[in-house]
Write a protein that holds these residues in place. Structure first.
Motif, PDB file in Angstrom:
ATOM      1  N   HIS A  17     -51.362  48.996 -24.222  1.00  7.49           N
ATOM      2  CA  HIS A  17     -50.911  47.802 -23.205  1.00  7.49           C
ATOM      3  C   HIS A  17     -52.275  47.407 -22.327  1.00  7.49           C
ATOM      4  O   HIS A  17     -52.034  46.725 -21.330  1.00  7.49           O
ATOM      5  CB  HIS A  17     -49.937  48.426 -22.269  1.00  7.49           C
ATOM      6  CG  HIS A  17     -48.628  48.176 -22.878  1.00  7.49           C
ATOM      7  ND1 HIS A  17     -47.542  47.255 -22.794  1.00  7.49           N
ATOM      8  CD2 HIS A  17     -47.713  49.360 -23.644  1.00  7.49           C
ATOM      9  CE1 HIS A  17     -46.579  47.477 -23.563  1.00  7.49           C
ATOM     10  NE2 HIS A  17     -46.857  48.804 -23.922  1.00  7.49           N
ATOM     11  N   GLN A  46     -50.841  45.413  -9.453  1.00  8.55           N
ATOM     12  CA  GLN A  46     -50.772  44.616 -10.457  1.00  8.55           C
ATOM     13  C   GLN A  46     -51.093  45.600 -11.707  1.00  8.55           C
ATOM     14  O   GLN A  46     -50.572  45.275 -12.737  1.00  8.55           O
ATOM     15  CB  GLN A  46     -51.743  43.640 -10.384  1.00  8.55           C
ATOM     16  CG  GLN A  46     -51.628  42.695  -9.359  1.00  8.55           C
ATOM     17  CD  GLN A  46     -50.392  41.844  -9.474  1.00  8.55           C
ATOM     18  OE1 GLN A  46     -49.857  41.477 -10.527  1.00  8.55           O
ATOM     19  NE2 GLN A  46     -49.690  41.888  -8.332  1.00  8.55           N
ATOM     20  N   TYR A  47     -51.872  46.623 -11.703  1.00  9.95           N
ATOM     21  CA  TYR A  47     -52.154  47.634 -12.782  1.00  9.95           C
ATOM     22  C   TYR A  47     -50.978  48.104 -13.364  1.00  9.95           C
ATOM     23  O   TYR A  47     -50.508  48.494 -14.426  1.00  9.95           O
ATOM     24  CB  TYR A  47     -53.077  48.592 -12.264  1.00  9.95           C
ATOM     25  CG  TYR A  47     -54.236  48.789 -13.566  1.00  9.95           C
ATOM     26  CD1 TYR A  47     -54.634  47.948 -14.240  1.00  9.95           C
ATOM     27  CD2 TYR A  47     -54.544  50.254 -13.663  1.00  9.95           C
ATOM     28  CE1 TYR A  47     -55.617  48.281 -15.422  1.00  9.95           C
ATOM     29  CE2 TYR A  47     -55.390  50.523 -14.951  1.00  9.95           C
ATOM     30  CZ  TYR A  47     -55.937  49.428 -15.550  1.00  9.95           C
ATOM     31  OH  TYR A  47     -56.782  49.694 -16.502  1.00  9.95           O
ATOM     32  N   ARG A  90     -48.651  46.100 -15.432  1.00 10.10           N
ATOM     33  CA  ARG A  90     -49.216  45.798 -16.606  1.00 10.10           C
ATOM     34  C   ARG A  90     -49.070  47.182 -17.511  1.00 10.10           C
ATOM     35  O   ARG A  90     -49.158  46.777 -18.749  1.00 10.10           O
ATOM     36  CB  ARG A  90     -50.791  45.454 -16.629  1.00 10.10           C
ATOM     37  CG  ARG A  90     -51.201  44.096 -16.171  1.00 10.10           C
ATOM     38  CD  ARG A  90     -52.677  43.704 -15.796  1.00 10.10           C
ATOM     39  NE  ARG A  90     -53.420  44.690 -17.086  1.00 10.10           N
ATOM     40  CZ  ARG A  90     -54.737  44.815 -17.153  1.00 10.10           C
ATOM     41  NH1 ARG A  90     -55.504  44.514 -16.045  1.00 10.10           N
ATOM     42  NH2 ARG A  90     -55.289  45.243 -18.315  1.00 10.10           N
TER      43      ARG A  90
END
Length: 386
Positions: free
Chosen positions: A154, A202-203, A206
């Motif tokens: 990912h 944000q990581y 993701r």
């Protein structure tokens, strides 16, 4: 240790070294067991001594926590700064031989033995590599490898890893943990802290595909819970991430749940961060983080699931650990009692003085203090000094 009633005498590191040298055992290997031999978790050697940023991986637990008068974390931190940790280690594990030994040996060990036979593991550092292996024959660390590779697919930066003969091998990384970097940023400015925390959030988003309209969280959540991750990695926390060359580098992703809120992963990261960096509250109050990410309505539900459904199931001896940990409230109580020690000592020592003669030895500052505080009640006949 009155509970275990040990027999024999205690010796310092230097005394042990002299004893074994007299026996012509001249190839010493000292291992420093923390927090102590009762609850071994970290084992250091002279080739791998703790650094300040490794304190977050130390657990300070005690047989009698009610007797502690000062935070040992701060004492150990001072000892590391001054290069005297080998002298203040709580217990020693020693190896001695009469001939030089050329065998490979681990220079650091980290044990987690409270997750049951399936998940308890041993981490050791040898030849600039890190190995994680199951602590018991029925255990496995294969899930960590699989989860890491899934995260890599990912686009998440995961430490290089190789799974071989039930062991997970990784390179040793010379970089600070994200938890330490966040704490340093907080001391500099709140803006820097929240900027890095936002990057972390944000990581998390993701780390997995986002699913719509499906949430398998164990209990009902009040209101909007935000994005739902197809795979929510519960160990996606700042203490399981290096800040390497200015970027995140993830490791040790053991547990994963399907269709969980991304905010639950963030919640676990925040809880762990404030747990291992208690002084962080001085710079960034926890409510400020809760408010920024809208965690307040979800906090109680997240707290229940994390405590009751995960921690108590994953860590079989959670209640035992809590019984042997020191709390800030107990530290304050013991400090207050200690501050009253001089008056207690006066009442106990001199209550039956009667016609006895009181002689003070030493005419220095303590003598002056004694005369100022107790001279009117207990006047010494003599003051002797050498």
């Amino acid at each position: 240790d009155s509970r275990l009633d040990p027999q024999g005498d205690c010796y310092t590191r230097q005394e042990w070294q002299e004893i074994f040298q007299l026996a012509e055992l001249v190839q010493p290997r000292f291992h420093y067991v923390m927090p102590g031999w009762h609850f071994p978790r970290n084992i250091y050697t002279d080739d791998y001594l703790p650094a300040e940023n490794s304190l977050s991986r130390m657990e300070f637990v005690y047989v009698c926590p009610e007797n502690i008068i000062r935070s040992e974390r701060e004492l150990v931190k001072d000892g590391i700064k001054n290069g005297i940790f080998p002298c203040i280690g709580n217990s020693f594990l020693m190896e001695w031989s009469r001939a030089p030994r050329q065998d490979r040996r681990a220079t650091y060990v980290d044990m987690t033995a409270d997750k049951g036979h399936q998940a308890s593991a041993l981490i050791y550092y040898i030849d600039r590599k890190v190995c994680k292996k199951p602590l018991f024959p029925k255990g496995s660390v294969a899930a960590i490898y699989k989860n890491g590779e899934r995260l890599r697919s990912h686009g998440i930066a995961v430490i290089a890893q190789k799974y071989q003969e039930r062991c997970l091998w990784m390179p040793y990384i010379h970089a600070p943990l994200m938890s330490d970097v966040l704490f340093s940023k907080a001391k500099e400015s709140s803006a820097g802290f929240f900027s890095l925390l936002e990057q972390w959030w944000q990581y998390i988003l993701r780390s997995s595909a986002i699913v719509a309209g499906k949430c398998d969280f164990p209990i009902d959540l009040p209101g909007e819970c935000g994005p739902i991750l197809a795979k929510a990695y519960l160990d996606f926390i700042p203490s399981n991430c290096f800040f390497y060359q200015g970027k995140f580098l993830i490791f040790d992703q053991e547990y994963v749940c399907a269709n969980y809120p991304a905010k639950f992963v963030l919640y676990r990261g925040v809880i762990v961060l404030y747990g291992i960096c208690p002084e962080l509250r001085k710079y960034i109050p926890l409510p400020a983080v809760i408010e920024k990410y809208g965690l307040a309505p979800l906090w109680q539900a997240f707290q229940y699931v994390d405590s009751e459904l995960f921690i108590k199931k994953l860590y079989f001896y959670t209640s035992c650990r809590r019984e042997h940990q020191i709390t800030y409230r107990v530290l304050l109580r013991n400090k207050r009692l200690l501050s009253q020690l001089s008056m207690v000592a006066f009442q106990d020592l001199f209550s039956d003085l009667g016609p006895k003669t009181l002689i003070l030895f030493g005419a220095g500052h303590w003598c002056e203090k004694f005369l100022q505080e107790y001279g009117n009640h207990c006047h010494p006949r003599y003051i002797v000094d050498n």
